[in-house]
Design a protein around this motif. Structure first.
Motif, PDB file in Angstrom:
ATOM      1  N   GLN A 202      -9.710   9.083  17.376  1.00  8.63           N
ATOM      2  CA  GLN A 202      -9.854   9.319  18.815  1.00  8.63           C
ATOM      3  C   GLN A 202     -10.313   8.044  19.519  1.00  8.63           C
ATOM      4  N   GLN A 203     -11.177   7.300  18.827  1.00  4.49           N
ATOM      5  CA  GLN A 203     -11.693   6.050  19.409  1.00  4.49           C
ATOM      6  C   GLN A 203     -10.641   4.953  19.374  1.00  4.49           C
ATOM      7  N   TYR A 204      -9.818   4.942  18.295  1.00  3.33           N
ATOM      8  CA  TYR A 204      -8.776   3.920  18.136  1.00  3.33           C
ATOM      9  C   TYR A 204      -7.418   4.588  17.909  1.00  3.33           C
ATOM     10  N   PRO A 205      -6.867   5.218  18.947  1.00  6.60           N
ATOM     11  CA  PRO A 205      -5.623   5.988  18.785  1.00  6.60           C
ATOM     12  C   PRO A 205      -4.403   5.141  18.432  1.00  6.60           C
ATOM     13  N   LEU A 206      -4.482   3.829  18.635  1.00  7.53           N
ATOM     14  CA  LEU A 206      -3.336   2.964  18.328  1.00  7.53           C
ATOM     15  C   LEU A 206      -3.332   2.492  16.866  1.00  7.53           C
ATOM     16  N   SER A 207      -4.307   2.939  16.087  1.00  7.88           N
ATOM     17  CA  SER A 207      -4.348   2.571  14.668  1.00  7.88           C
ATOM     18  C   SER A 207      -3.046   2.963  13.971  1.00  7.88           C
ATOM     19  N   GLY A 208      -2.531   2.046  13.146  1.00  4.51           N
ATOM     20  CA  GLY A 208      -1.246   2.266  12.475  1.00  4.51           C
ATOM     21  C   GLY A 208      -0.071   1.674  13.222  1.00  4.51           C
ATOM     22  N   SER A 209      -0.307   1.217  14.447  1.00  4.36           N
ATOM     23  CA  SER A 209       0.777   0.645  15.257  1.00  4.36           C
ATOM     24  C   SER A 209       1.132  -0.762  14.786  1.00  4.36           C
ATOM     25  N   LEU A 210       2.351  -1.170  15.112  1.00  5.08           N
ATOM     26  CA  LEU A 210       2.778  -2.560  14.988  1.00  5.08           C
ATOM     27  C   LEU A 210       2.528  -3.225  16.335  1.00  5.08           C
ATOM     28  N   PHE A 211       1.786  -4.336  16.314  1.00  2.84           N
ATOM     29  CA  PHE A 211       1.452  -5.060  17.532  1.00  2.84           C
ATOM     30  C   PHE A 211       2.161  -6.416  17.553  1.00  2.84           C
ATOM     31  N   LYS A 212       2.146  -7.050  18.744  1.00 11.66           N
ATOM     32  CA  LYS A 212       2.645  -8.421  18.857  1.00 11.66           C
ATOM     33  C   LYS A 212       1.877  -9.138  19.951  1.00 11.66           C
ATOM     34  N   ILE A 213       1.873 -10.467  19.853  1.00 15.06           N
ATOM     35  CA  ILE A 213       1.246 -11.313  20.870  1.00 15.06           C
ATOM     36  C   ILE A 213       1.967 -12.657  20.885  1.00 15.06           C
ATOM     37  N   GLN A 214       2.172 -13.197  22.088  1.00 20.21           N
ATOM     38  CA  GLN A 214       2.793 -14.509  22.232  1.00 20.21           C
ATOM     39  C   GLN A 214       1.724 -15.593  22.083  1.00 20.21           C
ATOM     40  N   LEU A 215       2.012 -16.602  21.273  1.00 21.39           N
ATOM     41  CA  LEU A 215       1.050 -17.668  21.026  1.00 21.39           C
ATOM     42  C   LEU A 215       1.635 -19.033  21.375  1.00 21.39           C
ATOM     43  N   ASP A 216       0.763 -20.000  21.578  1.00 22.40           N
ATOM     44  CA  ASP A 216       1.199 -21.383  21.748  1.00 22.40           C
ATOM     45  C   ASP A 216       1.581 -21.990  20.394  1.00 22.40           C
ATOM     46  N   GLU A 217       0.903 -21.517  19.346  1.00 19.54           N
ATOM     47  CA  GLU A 217       1.187 -22.026  17.999  1.00 19.54           C
ATOM     48  C   GLU A 217       2.539 -21.512  17.504  1.00 19.54           C
ATOM     49  N   GLN A 218       3.123 -22.266  16.601  1.00 19.70           N
ATOM     50  CA  GLN A 218       4.422 -21.895  16.024  1.00 19.70           C
ATOM     51  C   GLN A 218       4.261 -21.677  14.530  1.00 19.70           C
ATOM     52  N   GLY A 219       4.903 -20.644  14.030  1.00 19.38           N
ATOM     53  CA  GLY A 219       4.822 -20.345  12.610  1.00 19.38           C
ATOM     54  C   GLY A 219       5.749 -21.206  11.773  1.00 19.38           C
ATOM     55  N   SER A 220       5.664 -21.023  10.455  1.00 17.13           N
ATOM     56  CA  SER A 220       6.576 -21.672   9.510  1.00 17.13           C
ATOM     57  C   SER A 220       7.533 -20.615   8.966  1.00 17.13           C
ATOM     58  N   LYS A 221       8.728 -21.035   8.597  1.00 15.15           N
ATOM     59  CA  LYS A 221       9.716 -20.087   8.070  1.00 15.15           C
ATOM     60  C   LYS A 221       9.246 -19.467   6.763  1.00 15.15           C
ATOM     61  N   ALA A 222       9.523 -18.175   6.614  1.00 15.86           N
ATOM     62  CA  ALA A 222       9.159 -17.481   5.383  1.00 15.86           C
ATOM     63  C   ALA A 222      10.040 -17.938   4.231  1.00 15.86           C
ATOM     64  N   GLY A 223       9.467 -17.933   3.029  1.00 13.77           N
ATOM     65  CA  GLY A 223      10.253 -18.223   1.826  1.00 13.77           C
ATOM     66  C   GLY A 223      11.250 -17.098   1.565  1.00 13.77           C
ATOM     67  N   ILE A 224      12.399 -17.458   0.999  1.00 18.19           N
ATOM     68  CA  ILE A 224      13.478 -16.504   0.744  1.00 18.19           C
ATOM     69  C   ILE A 224      13.697 -16.385  -0.768  1.00 18.19           C
ATOM     70  N   PHE A 225      13.818 -15.131  -1.252  1.00 14.75           N
ATOM     71  CA  PHE A 225      14.034 -14.909  -2.679  1.00 14.75           C
ATOM     72  C   PHE A 225      15.425 -15.394  -3.097  1.00 14.75           C
ATOM     73  N   LYS A 226      15.462 -16.220  -4.138  1.00  9.93           N
ATOM     74  CA  LYS A 226      16.725 -16.794  -4.614  1.00  9.93           C
ATOM     75  C   LYS A 226      16.900 -16.580  -6.113  1.00  9.93           C
ATOM     76  N   GLY A 227      16.294 -15.502  -6.623  1.00  5.58           N
ATOM     77  CA  GLY A 227      16.223 -15.278  -8.059  1.00  5.58           C
ATOM     78  C   GLY A 227      17.543 -15.119  -8.781  1.00  5.58           C
ATOM     79  N   TRP A 228      18.621 -14.774  -8.053  1.00 13.75           N
ATOM     80  CA  TRP A 228      19.906 -14.592  -8.740  1.00 13.75           C
ATOM     81  C   TRP A 228      20.868 -15.765  -8.489  1.00 13.75           C
ATOM     82  N   LEU A 229      20.368 -16.815  -7.870  1.00 13.04           N
ATOM     83  CA  LEU A 229      21.260 -17.934  -7.524  1.00 13.04           C
ATOM     84  C   LEU A 229      21.304 -19.018  -8.588  1.00 13.04           C
ATOM     85  N   ASP A 230      20.425 -18.918  -9.629  1.00 10.21           N
ATOM     86  CA  ASP A 230      20.424 -19.973 -10.653  1.00 10.21           C
ATOM     87  C   ASP A 230      21.433 -19.675 -11.759  1.00 10.21           C
TER      88      ASP A 230
END
Length: 295
Positions: free
Chosen positions: A267-295
């Protein structure tokens, strides 16, 4: 900063939201509901969220290339996911204590899938951190309790890792070619009053963004000095993971949980479990991609 977090429209509330990761090829956000046994895929351009039932607890999800869209860690093992949620087992669950399950994980810059385990009853030292190269699971850090956030420095020479009850972010020297770890040390010591460190990501400047369970926040930490740089308040106590996304990697997506909360807390935090977002000045790095079957 000026901006405030907002709930991502057209996304469901999760029981235990986790595992946020931006797919750099598909340009969508994948995230999971661990105990809800669901894989979610949010497309910000279409503003729609697709949900795929997994049939068991899902610890985390990582981007893949080629044969599958993503790879997921389920109670029965590691699976590739193609098409509309079609699963193909890549390896079974390792021989561990009964009632263990996979938890958080990510891919390193070489394309290995690092994923940790924990006991559902949170037994001390019952879990391990593994690396999966597409052929076998190899223990990389034994005797962990709640294997959680993991990320690599922008130059790929340092791995950062969280075992939640330790209230610390550990750093390791990382050999990108072999995947070997050495020189484990504490990079950031987390004060208990800030909440337990959970999921983690990194920005292009090498700063760590950590979700704090019980802390109502994502906190940015400098792994070189151990200092707190920035704090983002979240209207939910249990903050679980975060990932930079969207075209410019300047939107921080944040998952939360409602698991274990009382009716009064909800009741106090009804948005619990939600997916949130926020715009930042900082920029992220690209996520690593699984390549386990490419060798």
């Amino acid at each position: 900063m000026g901006q405030k977090v907002e709930v991502v429209k057209n996304t469901p509330a999760a029981i235990l939201g986790e595992g946020a990761v931006w797919h750099p090829i598909e340009k969508v956000l994948y995230w999971v509901d661990i105990t809800g046994e669901k894989l979610h895929c949010y497309d910000p351009v279409k503003n729609e969220n697709k949900t795929y039932p997994m049939g068991s607890m899902i610890g985390t999800v990582v981007p893949a290339i080629g044969k599958f869209s993503v790879v997921v860690a389920l109670e029965s093992g590691i699976h590739g996911v193609s098409g509309e949620g079609v699963l193909q087992k890549l390896t079974g669950y390792p021989k561990e204590m009964q009632n263990n399950r996979f938890n958080d994980g990510k891919c390193d810059p070489a394309g290995r899938f690092w994923v940790g385990t924990m006991n559902k009853n949170v037994v001390k030292d019952a879990g391990n951190l593994y690396a999966f190269d597409g052929h076998e699971l190899t223990v990389k850090q034994a005797n962990v309790t709640i294997s959680n956030g993991i990320i690599w420095s922008t130059d790929g020479q340092t791995m950062y890792y969280i075992d939640t009850p330790e209230f610390a972010i550990f750093a390791y020297d990382f050999d990108l070619e072999t995947g070997n770890l050495s020189n484990r040390r504490v990079a950031v010591k987390i004060p208990n009053q800030l909440g337990a460190p959970d999921g983690m990501t990194i920005d292009s400047e090498g700063m760590l963004w950590v979700a704090h369970w019980g802390g109502k926040a994502v906190i940015c930490w400098n792994p070189e000095s151990g200092e707190q740089i920035q704090r983002i308040e979240i209207p939910a106590p249990h903050v679980t993971s975060c990932a930079f996304g969207d075209e410019n990697l300047q939107t921080l997506y944040i998952t939360t949980a409602r698991e274990g909360m009382t009716d009064q807390q909800l009741q106090q935090y009804p948005l619990s479990g939600s997916l949130f977002k926020i715009q930042l000045d900082e920029q992220g790095s690209k996520a690593g991609i699984f390549k386990g079957w490419l060798d």
